[in-house]
Design a protein around this motif. Structure first.
Motif, PDB file in Angstrom:
ATOM      1  N   GLU A  43       5.576  56.999  24.089  1.00 27.01           N
ATOM      2  CA  GLU A  43       4.992  55.907  23.500  1.00 27.01           C
ATOM      3  C   GLU A  43       3.754  55.929  22.561  1.00 27.01           C
ATOM      4  N   LEU A  44       3.050  56.887  22.975  1.00 27.02           N
ATOM      5  CA  LEU A  44       1.715  57.294  22.124  1.00 27.02           C
ATOM      6  C   LEU A  44       2.199  57.397  20.958  1.00 27.02           C
ATOM      7  N   VAL A  45       3.271  58.276  20.643  1.00 27.82           N
ATOM      8  CA  VAL A  45       3.665  59.041  19.477  1.00 27.82           C
ATOM      9  C   VAL A  45       4.438  57.735  18.633  1.00 27.82           C
ATOM     10  N   LEU A  46       5.017  56.909  19.384  1.00 30.91           N
ATOM     11  CA  LEU A  46       5.871  55.712  18.488  1.00 30.91           C
ATOM     12  C   LEU A  46       4.755  54.367  18.061  1.00 30.91           C
ATOM     13  N   PHE A  47       3.589  54.399  18.758  1.00 35.31           N
ATOM     14  CA  PHE A  47       2.721  53.280  18.262  1.00 35.31           C
ATOM     15  C   PHE A  47       2.613  53.158  16.938  1.00 35.31           C
ATOM     16  N   ARG A  48       2.370  54.046  16.229  1.00 41.87           N
ATOM     17  CA  ARG A  48       2.118  54.204  14.800  1.00 41.87           C
ATOM     18  C   ARG A  48       3.031  53.734  14.199  1.00 41.87           C
ATOM     19  N   ALA A  49       4.322  54.375  14.501  1.00 39.38           N
ATOM     20  CA  ALA A  49       5.442  53.688  13.494  1.00 39.38           C
ATOM     21  C   ALA A  49       5.934  52.358  13.859  1.00 39.38           C
ATOM     22  N   MET A  50       5.592  51.938  15.127  1.00 38.58           N
ATOM     23  CA  MET A  50       6.016  50.492  15.469  1.00 38.58           C
ATOM     24  C   MET A  50       4.956  49.723  15.954  1.00 38.58           C
ATOM     25  N   PRO A  51       4.007  49.369  15.428  1.00 40.96           N
ATOM     26  CA  PRO A  51       2.808  48.526  15.668  1.00 40.96           C
ATOM     27  C   PRO A  51       2.953  47.318  15.936  1.00 40.96           C
ATOM     28  N   ARG A  52       4.108  46.622  15.873  1.00 34.40           N
ATOM     29  CA  ARG A  52       4.358  45.278  16.342  1.00 34.40           C
ATOM     30  C   ARG A  52       5.479  45.236  17.222  1.00 34.40           C
ATOM     31  N   LEU A  80      18.759  61.377  16.791  1.00 30.06           N
ATOM     32  CA  LEU A  80      17.609  60.167  17.203  1.00 30.06           C
ATOM     33  C   LEU A  80      17.976  58.876  16.605  1.00 30.06           C
ATOM     34  N   ALA A  81      18.781  59.244  15.480  1.00 32.23           N
ATOM     35  CA  ALA A  81      19.085  57.694  14.696  1.00 32.23           C
ATOM     36  C   ALA A  81      20.187  56.769  15.602  1.00 32.23           C
ATOM     37  N   GLU A  82      20.686  57.646  16.588  1.00 30.54           N
ATOM     38  CA  GLU A  82      21.757  56.944  17.269  1.00 30.54           C
ATOM     39  C   GLU A  82      21.014  56.104  18.470  1.00 30.54           C
ATOM     40  N   ILE A  83      19.785  55.936  18.636  1.00 29.35           N
ATOM     41  CA  ILE A  83      18.852  55.425  19.624  1.00 29.35           C
ATOM     42  C   ILE A  83      18.649  53.835  19.037  1.00 29.35           C
ATOM     43  N   PRO A  84      19.079  52.863  19.646  1.00 25.26           N
ATOM     44  CA  PRO A  84      18.778  51.539  18.959  1.00 25.26           C
ATOM     45  C   PRO A  84      17.237  51.319  18.636  1.00 25.26           C
ATOM     46  N   ASN A  85      17.259  50.646  17.577  1.00 24.21           N
ATOM     47  CA  ASN A  85      15.757  50.271  17.209  1.00 24.21           C
ATOM     48  C   ASN A  85      14.905  51.447  16.973  1.00 24.21           C
ATOM     49  N   LEU A  86      15.310  52.548  16.819  1.00 22.87           N
ATOM     50  CA  LEU A  86      14.557  53.814  16.257  1.00 22.87           C
ATOM     51  C   LEU A  86      14.935  54.051  14.792  1.00 22.87           C
ATOM     52  N   GLY A  87      14.067  53.854  13.940  1.00 27.24           N
ATOM     53  CA  GLY A  87      14.119  53.785  12.472  1.00 27.24           C
ATOM     54  C   GLY A  87      13.483  54.858  12.096  1.00 27.24           C
ATOM     55  N   ASP A  88      13.447  55.127  10.659  1.00 28.93           N
ATOM     56  CA  ASP A  88      13.184  56.491   9.973  1.00 28.93           C
ATOM     57  C   ASP A  88      12.049  56.689  10.183  1.00 28.93           C
ATOM     58  N   ALA A  89      10.867  55.747  10.068  1.00 29.71           N
ATOM     59  CA  ALA A  89       9.583  55.974  10.483  1.00 29.71           C
ATOM     60  C   ALA A  89       9.368  56.557  11.513  1.00 29.71           C
ATOM     61  N   SER A  90       9.876  56.128  12.682  1.00 25.79           N
ATOM     62  CA  SER A  90       9.729  56.648  14.120  1.00 25.79           C
ATOM     63  C   SER A  90      10.329  58.063  14.293  1.00 25.79           C
ATOM     64  N   ILE A  91      11.323  58.372  13.672  1.00 24.58           N
ATOM     65  CA  ILE A  91      12.053  59.728  13.563  1.00 24.58           C
ATOM     66  C   ILE A  91      11.012  60.592  12.987  1.00 24.58           C
ATOM     67  N   THR A  92      10.430  60.321  11.888  1.00 29.09           N
ATOM     68  CA  THR A  92       9.499  61.046  10.837  1.00 29.09           C
ATOM     69  C   THR A  92       8.378  61.464  11.923  1.00 29.09           C
ATOM     70  N   GLU A  93       7.895  60.470  12.800  1.00 26.17           N
ATOM     71  CA  GLU A  93       6.815  60.805  13.666  1.00 26.17           C
ATOM     72  C   GLU A  93       6.993  61.936  14.611  1.00 26.17           C
ATOM     73  N   LEU A  94       8.238  61.836  15.210  1.00 25.52           N
ATOM     74  CA  LEU A  94       8.641  62.917  16.036  1.00 25.52           C
ATOM     75  C   LEU A  94       9.123  64.116  15.561  1.00 25.52           C
TER      76      LEU A  94
END
Length: 236
Positions: A43-52, A80-94
């Motif tokens: 969650e902490l990693v994904l906060f930056r990619a999905m602020p809202r 990773l892209a197979e996970i619903p609602n996980l976009g390019d920005a989030s994958i880049t953060e990971l």
């Protein structure tokens, strides 16, 4: 008695997950990562990619699919892209987290004798390869002081096989003026036990390198929960 609001907004109008985010950050600041479950660290990693967006369901879906924090950040982008609602920005953060971990562990074996820091070599190789879902063969090229010249992936194959060509390995060693090698590959099955084919290939590479004065110091097999060293097993 008043009923709790069913809206995604708290009483002050702020999204409900904002308070959760700050509580997670505070727990991390005070107690470190040991205070967080794997999905909370994600969650902490994904906060930056999905602020809202509330990222907890996505983090839990990632753990359910891949198994652990380490396996999530090591997963291939297309998986990773197979996970619903996980976009390019989030994958880049990971993938940035994975790259940072690799850089940190690699720094422990650069500019120092690799054979004198065996545990650091294993740590680096585990970070780079332990959770790959395809077999990968990499080589650490060393100079006469056993310092790292180059770390190169020679091939990526299927879940249980990677084509490897001993003469190509030695050609590359001569190009780099390397005098020794550490061979490394992973077993996606998780079991690092050397196979008969692994042993045969290692002996082939040793034989090709001998007249060229290029030594094979070790062959490491990396699994999810451990490793095997040919030198430690007295297979070379």
């Amino acid at each position: 008695m008043s009923k709790a609001p069913s809206s995604p907004l708290e009483d002050d109008g702020a999204p409900h997950y904002l308070g959760h985010r700050e509580r997670l950050r505070e727990r991390f600041r005070k107690a470190g990562d040991a205070a967080l479950a794997d999905y909370e660290l994600l969650e902490l990693v994904l906060f930056r990619a999905m602020p809202r967006r509330d990222v907890k369901p996505i983090a839990k879906a990632l753990i359910a699919r891949f198994g652990s924090f380490a396996e999530v950040v090591a997963a291939r982008p297309e998986r990773l892209a197979e996970i619903p609602n996980l976009g390019d920005a989030s994958i880049t953060e990971l993938k940035l987290i994975e790259a940072a971990a690799r850089r940190l562990t690699k720094s422990a074996i650069e500019k120092r004798p690799s054979m004198g820091s065996f545990s650091a070599v294993v740590d680096y190789c585990r970070t780079a390869m332990a959770f790959n879902d395809r077999e990968q063969f990499r080589i650490l090229f060393l100079d006469k002081k056993n310092q790292l010249i180059a770390d190169e992936v020679q091939g990526t194959g299927t879940v249980d096989h990677t084509p490897v060509y001993p003469r190509e390995i030695m050609r590359r060693a001569l190009e780099l003026n390397a005098t020794a090698l550490i061979l490394v590959h992973n077993h996606p099955s998780g079991d690092p036990t050397p196979s008969t084919a692994d042993i045969h290939l290692t002996h082939q590479i040793i034989a090709v390198g001998k007249p060229l004065n290029v030594l094979v110091h070790d062959h490491l097999i990396i699994g999810r929960h451990g490793h095997a060293s040919f030198k430690g097993l007295q297979l070379i």
